[in-house]
Design a protein around this motif. Structure first.
Motif, PDB file in Angstrom:
ATOM      1  N   ASP A 133     -44.411  58.286  58.511  1.00 10.34           N
ATOM      2  CA  ASP A 133     -43.342  59.273  58.518  1.00 10.34           C
ATOM      3  C   ASP A 133     -42.020  58.575  58.185  1.00 10.34           C
ATOM      4  O   ASP A 133     -41.631  57.616  58.869  1.00 10.34           O
ATOM      5  N   GLU A 138     -39.100  59.489  58.779  1.00 13.61           N
ATOM      6  CA  GLU A 138     -38.179  59.603  59.905  1.00 13.61           C
ATOM      7  C   GLU A 138     -38.422  58.485  60.913  1.00 13.61           C
ATOM      8  O   GLU A 138     -37.479  57.935  61.493  1.00 13.61           O
ATOM      9  N   ARG A 139     -39.700  58.142  61.126  1.00 14.18           N
ATOM     10  CA  ARG A 139     -39.996  57.040  62.044  1.00 14.18           C
ATOM     11  C   ARG A 139     -39.486  55.714  61.476  1.00 14.18           C
ATOM     12  O   ARG A 139     -39.065  54.836  62.236  1.00 14.18           O
ATOM     13  N   ARG A 192     -36.827  55.367  59.697  1.00 14.78           N
ATOM     14  CA  ARG A 192     -35.394  55.378  59.968  1.00 14.78           C
ATOM     15  C   ARG A 192     -35.100  54.988  61.412  1.00 14.78           C
ATOM     16  O   ARG A 192     -34.161  54.231  61.694  1.00 14.78           O
TER      17      ARG A 192
END
Length: 654
Positions: free
Chosen positions: A279, A281-282, A284
């Protein structure tokens, strides 16, 4: 290889006295005296580096060995300061100055890198420096060294191996201290961070879950995350709102689990991070927390991996090395065994509860003139099922037969045998025989059907209309009568052999039951204590002042007296939990007693008092908490049958 300048004459004393010439090479000195030539060969051909320094620590001479090790021509050394030629080598100048001052030889350690590449990286030499006097009476320092880089590397590897073994030994004591999956995973994560990483996360394969993962996905349950407070705050959204994580076959964690091999990503790019986290987002979140290196290690067991561990290093922490990988694999391997054991225990624990409930079916209802209350708690976590049982059977004429039995041994076999005894006794009791003949008939039939375990049994026939009770025992402990006001006495019965011993002779005793008298039936877990005679414990039980006026459950909750106070004090912590509907024996409000030493006891059911005659079953023991990791709605109630003794049954006429 020869040096470009001959050794000084004071180094080769054999040349003294010869006519002075101007030799251009060391080879010109070979024509000297025999002893001089021998000394020159030793200095020139030895593999040990040799150097000469003047009083200012400038080079006077280096032998071919040092030229070869350093990668610098001999002419580049001569006349230059010690640290100028090889600036990446650390020299103990202060030690050499002391050698010049007092003339005492000294050993030194020299480390650094030369112009010759080495697979050892930073090299290590041990040397000895002596003070010598030249032919012109000036002072000089002569140094002879030997490279010990390989030895140092060996010692470092040995020290690292010792540290890894020490770490594994500590892990063995801190991981797997319980048979609970979540606790074991938390212990693993807390051990790895900070001992080996800044961040440690553990996920295990979930066999039972809500919903269905997509095809090709493996569902992992996120069980533990350990990190310093500042990193934990930054990583708080890493796991997301879901309890589970579905990983595809192409992901790095899945490949690690399938192959059983770790994956190392030092100073990894965002692209590599995304292959691990699945992911953006992970990724980030990881970057915001300063995580720069990841190490993924599977949790292997025989045949499959039970989960995966993700380790991360952040900030100024160095990347992982091969020693870290080997150590992490060792810790993960031991933790995997503990997690697998906890999983099997949880599965077997649940099976044991269901089996015991199935075997120990609901006791029969007594006549309306009786109130029955019981307590049945397991002896401990080590034995969840066993051969204890209790029953109440309504007979003709308003009579009720109370039964308390105990099959020899623990475990599933004892539980199965207990079910056979119980069914057989119910069948024989329906013939309306006296209690002693019931025991005799059961003993004969047990011999006929070939049950391989003996059992003790106590029968008490309550007859409220006649105001008497008739009792007989097959090797079981006698009941205790509690009179109005709380005074108690043991109703001693003629001893009889256990059922299944093929000795079958039993005697019955009939005693009057005055209004308000309560009978207490129990198994040995209530009174048995190692190192104490059981008769002494029975007499101690009669010293208790048990309440007879209130609900019978109050009597069951009364702590035992001094003789068994140790057992009771250890289980003083009490918790109430709702009863579980189903085939189990419990109806009412169970109470859970915890103790460290196993004591046999019984689950509980209670009927509503509707007449002057009351019957109660009682017992003392311990029960483990329900297994963690399951939703509260799916957790098993603490009230369940298990190995050990059931509590007693009491009857009261008021």
């Amino acid at each position: 290889m020869a040096a470009e300048r001959p050794p000084p004459s004071w180094l080769l004393p054999g040349i003294q006295g010869r006519p002075r010439q101007a030799p251009s090479t060391v080879g010109d000195l070979l024509d000297g005296e025999c002893d001089c030539g021998l000394l020159r060969r030793i200095v020139e051909e030895t593999l040990a580096p040799v150097m000469m320094l003047d009083e200012r620590l400038h080079y006077l001479y280096v032998n071919p060995a040092w030229v070869q090790v350093s990668g610098v021509p001999a002419a580049a050394f001569l006349g230059r300061p010690l640290g100028e030629v090889l600036p990446d080598v650390s020299w103990p100048d202060d030690v050499l100055v002391k050698v010049l001052e007092d003339g005492q030889p000294r050993e030194v350690t020299v480390t650094g890198t030369t112009r010759v590449p080495s697979h050892l990286g930073r090299r290590l030499w041990r040397g000895v420096f002596h003070r010598v006097r030249t032919s012109d009476r000036s002072l000089a320092v002569c140094g002879i060294g030997v490279e010990v880089s390989n030895l140092r590397r060996y010692l470092d590897d040995l020290e690292n191996a010792h540290q890894r073994l020490a770490l594994l030994d500590i892990a063995a004591t801190r991981i797997g201290t319980t048979l609970d999956i979540e606790s074991t995973c938390e212990e693993l994560a807390d051990f790895l961070a900070p001992s080996m990483a800044d961040v440690a996360a553990v996920g295990i394969v979930e066999d039972e879950f809500r919903g269905t993962p997509a095809p090709g996905m493996l569902r992992l349950r996120k069980t533990a995350l350990s990190a310093p407070p500042e990193l934990r705050w930054q990583l708080r959204h890493l796991g997301g709102p879901d309890e589970y994580l579905d990983v595809p076959r192409t992901s790095v964690p899945r490949r690690c689990m399938d192959t059983g091999r770790p994956w190392l990503g030092n100073l990894a790019t965002d692209e590599l991070f995304e292959k691990v986290t699945l992911d953006p987002e992970r990724v980030r979140i990881f970057r915001a927390a300063g995580v720069h290196s990841l190490l993924i290690v599977p949790l292997p067991t025989t045949g499959r991996s039970v989960g995966v561990v993700i380790l991360g290093r952040a900030g100024a922490s160095a990347p992982f090395d091969e020693d870290d990988v080997v150590t992490a694999q060792g810790v993960a391997g031991r933790a995997a065994v503990a997690i697998d054991s906890a999983r099997r225990y949880t599965h077997e624990h649940t099976m044991a509860l269901e089996l015991q409930r199935a075997l120990l079916s609901e006791p029969g209802s007594p006549h309306a003139g009786l109130e029955v209350a019981t307590r049945y708690l397991p002896a401990g976590r080590s034995a969840l099922v066993g051969g204890d049982w209790f029953d109440s059977i309504a007979l003709s004429g308003g009579r009720t037969l109370l039964v308390m039995g105990d099959v020899m041994g623990h475990g599933f076999q004892a539980a199965v045998t207990m079910s056979q005894y119980r069914s057989l006794l119910r069948t024989v009791a329906a013939s309306d025989l006296p209690v002693d003949e019931i025991l005799g008939e059961v003993d004969r039939r047990v011999t006929h059907i070939g049950l391989d375990r003996v059992a003790t049994c106590l029968l008490v026939l309550m007859d409220p209309q006649a105001g008497v009770c008739t009792a007989a025992t097959a090797g079981h402990l006698p009941p205790v009568a509690v009179h109005p006001g709380g005074a108690s006495e043991v109703l001693w019965l003629p001893a009889g052999p256990p059922l299944g011993a093929e000795l079958g002779h039993y005697e019955a005793v009939t005693v009057p039951t005055e209004p308000g008298t309560v009978l207490l039936l129990f198994t040995d877990g209530l009174v048995e204590q190692r190192g104490t005679d059981i008769d002494t414990q029975l007499h101690a039980l009669t010293d208790l002042r048990l309440p007879t006026e209130g609900p019978l459950e109050d009597m069951l909750d009364t702590p035992p007296g001094p003789a068994v106070a140790r057992r009771v004090r250890r289980r003083r912590r009490v918790a109430r939990r709702p009863s579980v509907a189903g085939p189990g024996p419990a109806v009412g409000s169970p109470r859970t007693d915890h103790q460290t030493e196993g004591a046999d006891a019984c689950p509980t059911w209670t009927s509503t008092p509707v007449s002057p005659l009351t019957t109660t079953c009682s017992g003392r023991g311990s029960v483990p908490p329900p297994p963690r990791g399951r939703p509260p709605s799916e957790r098993t109630s603490s009230m369940f049958p298990a190995a050990g003794s059931c509590g007693g049954t009491t009857a009261s006429s008021r």
